[in-house]
Motif scaffolding. Structure first.
Motif, PDB file in Angstrom:
ATOM      1  N   THR A  62       0.862  -1.181   0.000  1.00  0.00           N
ATOM      2  CA  THR A  62       0.000   0.000   0.000  1.00  0.00           C
ATOM      3  C   THR A  62       0.897   1.229   0.000  1.00  0.00           C
ATOM      4  O   THR A  62       1.763   1.356   0.857  1.00  0.00           O
ATOM      5  N   VAL A  63       0.694   2.118  -0.954  1.00  0.00           N
ATOM      6  CA  VAL A  63       1.518   3.330  -1.028  1.00  0.00           C
ATOM      7  C   VAL A  63       0.777   4.469  -0.331  1.00  0.00           C
ATOM      8  O   VAL A  63      -0.283   4.895  -0.794  1.00  0.00           O
ATOM      9  N   PRO A  64       1.319   4.965   0.788  1.00  0.00           N
ATOM     10  CA  PRO A  64       0.681   6.092   1.475  1.00  0.00           C
ATOM     11  C   PRO A  64       0.707   7.355   0.602  1.00  0.00           C
ATOM     12  O   PRO A  64       1.627   7.573  -0.178  1.00  0.00           O
ATOM     13  N   THR A  65      -0.306   8.174   0.758  1.00  0.00           N
ATOM     14  CA  THR A  65      -0.420   9.410  -0.026  1.00  0.00           C
ATOM     15  C   THR A  65       0.783  10.320   0.196  1.00  0.00           C
ATOM     16  O   THR A  65       1.224  10.998  -0.734  1.00  0.00           O
ATOM     17  N   ALA A  66       1.308  10.319   1.401  1.00  0.00           N
ATOM     18  CA  ALA A  66       2.466  11.170   1.692  1.00  0.00           C
ATOM     19  C   ALA A  66       3.659  10.797   0.811  1.00  0.00           C
ATOM     20  O   ALA A  66       4.407  11.675   0.374  1.00  0.00           O
ATOM     21  N   LEU A  67       3.826   9.513   0.520  1.00  0.00           N
ATOM     22  CA  LEU A  67       4.951   9.095  -0.317  1.00  0.00           C
ATOM     23  C   LEU A  67       4.765   9.501  -1.771  1.00  0.00           C
ATOM     24  O   LEU A  67       5.744   9.742  -2.475  1.00  0.00           O
ATOM     25  N   VAL A  68       3.525   9.594  -2.224  1.00  0.00           N
ATOM     26  CA  VAL A  68       3.276  10.063  -3.592  1.00  0.00           C
ATOM     27  C   VAL A  68       3.762  11.503  -3.724  1.00  0.00           C
ATOM     28  O   VAL A  68       4.479  11.857  -4.666  1.00  0.00           O
ATOM     29  N   ASN A 103      12.486   7.160   8.860  1.00  0.00           N
ATOM     30  CA  ASN A 103      13.549   6.190   9.090  1.00  0.00           C
ATOM     31  C   ASN A 103      13.868   6.049  10.573  1.00  0.00           C
ATOM     32  O   ASN A 103      14.147   4.953  11.058  1.00  0.00           O
ATOM     33  N   GLN A 104      13.817   7.140  11.304  1.00  0.00           N
ATOM     34  CA  GLN A 104      14.125   7.127  12.735  1.00  0.00           C
ATOM     35  C   GLN A 104      12.931   6.737  13.593  1.00  0.00           C
ATOM     36  O   GLN A 104      13.050   6.609  14.796  1.00  0.00           O
ATOM     37  N   GLY A 105      11.765   6.570  12.982  1.00  0.00           N
ATOM     38  CA  GLY A 105      10.571   6.172  13.716  1.00  0.00           C
ATOM     39  C   GLY A 105       9.832   7.322  14.365  1.00  0.00           C
ATOM     40  O   GLY A 105       8.903   7.104  15.141  1.00  0.00           O
ATOM     41  N   LYS A 106      10.197   8.548  14.044  1.00  0.00           N
ATOM     42  CA  LYS A 106       9.529   9.714  14.609  1.00  0.00           C
ATOM     43  C   LYS A 106       8.203  10.006  13.917  1.00  0.00           C
ATOM     44  O   LYS A 106       7.329  10.621  14.497  1.00  0.00           O
ATOM     45  N   VAL A 107       8.080   9.570  12.667  1.00  0.00           N
ATOM     46  CA  VAL A 107       6.866   9.770  11.878  1.00  0.00           C
ATOM     47  C   VAL A 107       6.443   8.406  11.345  1.00  0.00           C
ATOM     48  O   VAL A 107       7.273   7.645  10.847  1.00  0.00           O
ATOM     49  N   ALA A 108       5.148   8.111  11.457  1.00  0.00           N
ATOM     50  CA  ALA A 108       4.626   6.845  10.944  1.00  0.00           C
ATOM     51  C   ALA A 108       3.904   7.097   9.625  1.00  0.00           C
ATOM     52  O   ALA A 108       3.279   8.133   9.440  1.00  0.00           O
ATOM     53  N   LEU A 109       3.987   6.131   8.727  1.00  0.00           N
ATOM     54  CA  LEU A 109       3.324   6.245   7.439  1.00  0.00           C
ATOM     55  C   LEU A 109       1.903   5.708   7.458  1.00  0.00           C
ATOM     56  O   LEU A 109       1.188   5.802   6.473  1.00  0.00           O
ATOM     57  N   GLY A 110       1.490   5.107   8.576  1.00  0.00           N
ATOM     58  CA  GLY A 110       0.151   4.535   8.652  1.00  0.00           C
ATOM     59  C   GLY A 110       0.070   3.138   8.075  1.00  0.00           C
ATOM     60  O   GLY A 110      -1.001   2.663   7.730  1.00  0.00           O
ATOM     61  N   ILE A 111       1.225   2.485   7.939  1.00  0.00           N
ATOM     62  CA  ILE A 111       1.271   1.106   7.468  1.00  0.00           C
ATOM     63  C   ILE A 111       2.121   0.307   8.436  1.00  0.00           C
ATOM     64  O   ILE A 111       2.945   0.867   9.172  1.00  0.00           O
ATOM     65  N   SER A 113       4.926  -2.896   9.360  1.00  0.00           N
ATOM     66  CA  SER A 113       6.280  -3.152   8.842  1.00  0.00           C
ATOM     67  C   SER A 113       6.273  -3.982   7.566  1.00  0.00           C
ATOM     68  O   SER A 113       7.258  -4.005   6.841  1.00  0.00           O
ATOM     69  N   GLN A 114       5.157  -4.656   7.257  1.00  0.00           N
ATOM     70  CA  GLN A 114       5.043  -5.433   6.024  1.00  0.00           C
ATOM     71  C   GLN A 114       4.565  -4.583   4.858  1.00  0.00           C
ATOM     72  O   GLN A 114       4.477  -5.052   3.732  1.00  0.00           O
ATOM     73  N   GLY A 115       4.169  -3.326   5.130  1.00  0.00           N
ATOM     74  CA  GLY A 115       3.703  -2.444   4.072  1.00  0.00           C
ATOM     75  C   GLY A 115       2.200  -2.439   3.908  1.00  0.00           C
ATOM     76  O   GLY A 115       1.675  -1.801   3.009  1.00  0.00           O
ATOM     77  N   ASP A 116       1.488  -3.176   4.776  1.00  0.00           N
ATOM     78  CA  ASP A 116       0.026  -3.191   4.722  1.00  0.00           C
ATOM     79  C   ASP A 116      -0.528  -2.090   5.609  1.00  0.00           C
ATOM     80  O   ASP A 116       0.140  -1.611   6.519  1.00  0.00           O
ATOM     81  N   LYS A 117      -1.765  -1.718   5.334  1.00  0.00           N
ATOM     82  CA  LYS A 117      -2.420  -0.685   6.131  1.00  0.00           C
ATOM     83  C   LYS A 117      -2.483  -1.151   7.584  1.00  0.00           C
ATOM     84  O   LYS A 117      -2.923  -2.260   7.875  1.00  0.00           O
ATOM     85  N   ALA A 118      -2.037  -0.320   8.498  1.00  0.00           N
ATOM     86  CA  ALA A 118      -1.968  -0.696   9.903  1.00  0.00           C
ATOM     87  C   ALA A 118      -3.346  -0.767  10.531  1.00  0.00           C
ATOM     88  O   ALA A 118      -4.184   0.099  10.318  1.00  0.00           O
TER      89      ALA A 118
END
Length: 142
Positions: A62-68, A103-111, A113-118
């Motif tokens: 799942t690609v989070p909107t923030a990464l787009v 990368n440092q874990g300060k911000v979460a992408l909402g997924i 660790s497997q890349g699925d929606k959390a």
């Protein structure tokens, strides 16, 4: 796999800017050079993967909107090469700061660790003891 598409770039940025940024010697005048744009998106996605690899299993399902948005900003910076205006450079450095925070874990992408929606279990519930100032409780004051 790219985190953004050429359509995402065209949605976010002006058509004429993309024409100028992708113009090469063999380009059709007045048209976006799609192979050049796609290569910039692939390069931007590779840079993003460098930050995500330690925290997430790649490729993300799942690609989070923030990464787009981040991918589009980085690709635009790459297309600008050494002539990037200040606002494009600022968006690029902001994108890198965001990726470092992920990368440092300060911000979460909402997924996960497997890349699925959390999945979350932290739903808010409200409980009330009832109204304090109801007519039935006023005892003649209202």
């Amino acid at each position: 796999m790219s985190y953004a598409s050429t359509a995402d770039m065209q949605t976010r940025f002006d058509q004429q800017d993309l024409v100028l940024l992708t113009e090469r010697e063999n380009s059709t005048p007045g048209e976006i050079n799609i192979p050049v744009l796609e290569q910039a998106l692939i390069d931007a996605s590779a840079e993003i993967n460098g930050y995500l690899a330690g925290r997430y299993t790649l490729p993300l399902s799942t690609v989070p909107t923030a990464l787009v948005r981040i991918c589009c900003d980085i690709a635009r910076y790459f297309l600008s090469s050494d002539n990037a205006p200040e606002h494009i450079h600022t968006r690029y450095t902001d994108a890198l700061k965001f990726l470092q925070a992920v990368n440092q874990g300060k911000v979460a992408l909402g997924i996960d660790s497997q890349g699925d929606k959390a999945a979350t279990n932290d739903t808010a519930f409200m409980e009330s003891a009832g109204s304090v100032f109801a007519r039935a409780k006023s005892q003649g004051f209202i």
